[in-house]
Scaffold this motif. Structure first.
Motif, short mmCIF file in Angstrom:
data_model
loop_
_atom_site.label_atom_id
_atom_site.label_comp_id
_atom_site.label_asym_id
_atom_site.label_seq_id
_atom_site.Cartn_x
_atom_site.Cartn_y
_atom_site.Cartn_z
N ARG A 463 17.09 9.65 22.00
CA ARG A 463 15.95 8.90 21.43
C ARG A 463 15.40 9.72 20.27
N ARG A 465 12.95 10.85 17.39
CA ARG A 465 11.52 10.77 17.08
C ARG A 465 11.11 11.94 16.21
N PRO A 482 8.24 7.29 16.57
CA PRO A 482 9.54 7.09 17.23
C PRO A 482 10.49 6.33 16.30
N ARG A 483 11.71 6.85 16.15
CA ARG A 483 12.69 6.19 15.29
C ARG A 483 13.49 5.14 16.05
N TYR A 486 11.43 3.87 22.57
CA TYR A 486 11.27 4.99 23.51
C TYR A 486 9.96 4.78 24.25
N PHE A 489 7.45 7.77 24.67
CA PHE A 489 7.05 8.57 23.51
C PHE A 489 5.56 8.91 23.53
#
Length: 531
Positions: A463, A465, A482-483, A486, A489
């Motif tokens: 994940r 981030r 967060p990319r 998630y 997060f």
């Protein structure tokens, strides 16, 4: 310009992941006719039978190459387009991912409050550079790639984590590419053949000695490696319940100038140079002696195929050369007196013999049940026939007729038929079914399958981030982005902020700023990037 633009757009569409998924779906759909319809390379006799039974549709199916799916032009085109699409899609993504791994995390945005997660009012140590270094050490403790930059009246800390997701994604798709290459190598240069070996039989690696043979598209019979093998003996062990516990075959071999014997089991194949022989099945082959009305005796051993777990076996004992020179129209208009026995073999006779099934797979009280047929077996017509069942068409046409009652024989017993001929049950020999295979792409397929699962797990677990800090005389501000999706997060960001506020790392140990030169997490980089 128009042509260049068209080619560029076409290439962009072909190398998109959406196109790759569509082609993968088409490849699966295109393989369906190969499983439903008989194939020339696997079973040409079944293709001929299908054409005979379907004279109107078979020519059209043949023109569409549906009897040779895996070597057809359209299947090869889909396969190659999928290969090109994957390569064109993955190479740029791989290059971009390598650049992302080398490049330091990006600078913190000016407005951290606009990020999905935000916190401010964090204290600093009085020394802004020391505070920034402490935060970088905190993020490095959590396995983030972190870098400190000088920015205006303070410092920024950029941290990023979760590259495993893209790494796993790329590994998954490159493994899929390896699987395609491995399967292509197997389809082009691999081959496999099946053969039933009765104890004492020998098999040398030539096209004519296999019961079934399937060569690759680029394999010629001259390309087959030279080796021979034979069945010396076979033993099967069973539990009291009748469940098999072990199958062991002792096989002789001769390959590359070497010869010897080796034990072969279900999961212990016989290596024959580039090929491998696998043990697939086993059974009993009754051995009988038939003496026809002219006094000529013939002895044959015929494998019977098992029909249940208790090794009840069925097969045919045919004597096409019986009663040569004798003409008798009692058994059909042709006057031939050929003989065949439709047999059932019971390794252990049950208490009620009329059940017709063996009570145990091991030979404890064996019995051979035979039904006699005489007349024309139809073998001179040139039409392929099964060696495991009597030609029912001959019976239906009145050319082959049943004679007398059924016969039940123990080992060593004999019976006299109505025409004066005799049948004697001499015993049985074990037989095994072996599959001899050569697949040059199997190692690549195995490695690709393992890496594919590994990449899939990495893609699901990773994940990506980013966490940013801005250290100014007025305090410390934090933001998180967060990319990927998630759910945890927010909790992770709050834990990081709490640790940053308390000045401790994730394990509770006090994090103190390092002195002297600092590592930015990038080879050759400095802890503070100026300008």
């Amino acid at each position: 310009m128009w042509l260049t633009s068209t080619v560029r757009n076409g290439w962009r569409q072909l190398t998109s992941m959406r196109t790759a998924l569509v082609l993968l779906f088409l490849l699966a759909v295109a393989a369906i006719p190969g499983s439903v319809l008989p194939q020339k390379r696997l079973s040409p006799e079944k293709v001929a039978e299908y054409a005979q039974n379907n004279p109107s549709s078979a020519p059209w199916l043949d023109r569409l190459q549906l009897f040779d799916v895996y070597s057809s032009v359209w299947f090869s085109a889909i396969y190659l387009l999928l290969f090109v699409s994957l390569v064109g899609c993955l190479v740029p993504r791989f290059r971009t991912h390598i650049v992302a791994l080398i490049r330091v995390p990006p600078n913190a945005p000016k407005r951290l409050e606009r990020l999905p997660e935000h916190a401010d009012g964090l204290p600093h140590d009085g020394d802004l550079a020391a505070t920034a270094e402490r935060l970088r050490a905190l993020m490095r403790k959590r396995r983030f790639r972190a870098v400190v930059r000088e920015a205006g009246d303070g410092y920024t800390v950029s941290a990023e984590k979760g590259y495993l997701k893209e790494t796993g994604n790329l590994l998954f798709h490159f493994s899929l590419l390896a699987l395609l290459i491995g399967m292509a190598l197997g389809g082009l240069y691999g081959w496999h053949g099946n053969r039933i070996l009765v104890r004492g039989d020998e098999l040398c690696n030539s096209l004519q000695q296999y019961d079934e043979f399937s060569p690759g598209s680029r394999v010629d019979k001259e390309d087959l490696p030279r080796f021979c093998m034979s069945l010396v003996d076979f033993k099967a062990s069973y539990l009291d319940s009748g469940q098999p516990s072990a199958f062991r075959a002792r096989m002789g071999y001769e390959v590359d100038g070497r010869s010897g014997e080796r034990r072969v089991a279900v999961n212990n194949p016989l290596r024959l140079g580039p090929a491998t022989a696998y043990l697939l099945a086993s059974g009993y082959a009754p051995e009988v002696r038939y003496t026809d009305r002219t006094g000529k005796s013939q002895t044959i051993t015929a494998p019977f195929l098992t029909i249940d777990d208790a090794m009840t076996s069925q097969g045919v004992l045919a004597f096409p050369d019986a009663n040569i020179g004798v003409r008798d129209t009692t058994y059909g208009p042709t006057g031939k007196v050929q003989v065949a026995f439709d047999g059932t073999y019971l390794p252990t006779v049950p208490e009620n013999v009329h059940v017709g099934k063996s009570a145990f797979p091991e030979e404890r009280d064996p019995r051979l049940m035979l039904r006699v047929y005489m007349g024309d077996l139809g073998l001179d017509a040139g039409t392929p026939q099964s060696v495991y069942e009597i030609n029912q068409a001959q019976i239906g046409n009145g050319l082959l007729r049943p004679v007398g009652d059924a016969i039940a024989l123990r080992k060593g017993e004999s019976a006299t038929l109505p025409d004066g001929s005799r049948i004697e049950f001499l015993g049985t020999r074990p037989w095994i079914a072996v599959s001899v295979r050569h697949d040059p792409g199997e190692e690549l397929v195995l490695v690709g399958a393992v890496l594919l699962v590994t990449g899939l797990l990495g893609s699901l677990a990773g994940r990506r981030r980013r966490i940013f800090f801005r250290v100014t005389p007025g305090g410390v501000e934090a933001g998180g982005l967060p990319r990927t999706d998630y759910a945890g997060f927010t909790a992770e960001f709050e834990a990081i902020v709490r640790d940053a506020r308390e000045g401790a790392g994730p394990d509770g140990e006090l994090v103190r700023p390092a002195t002297g030169g600092h590592d930015s997490g990038v080879p050759g980089g400095d802890a503070v990037l100026r300008g």
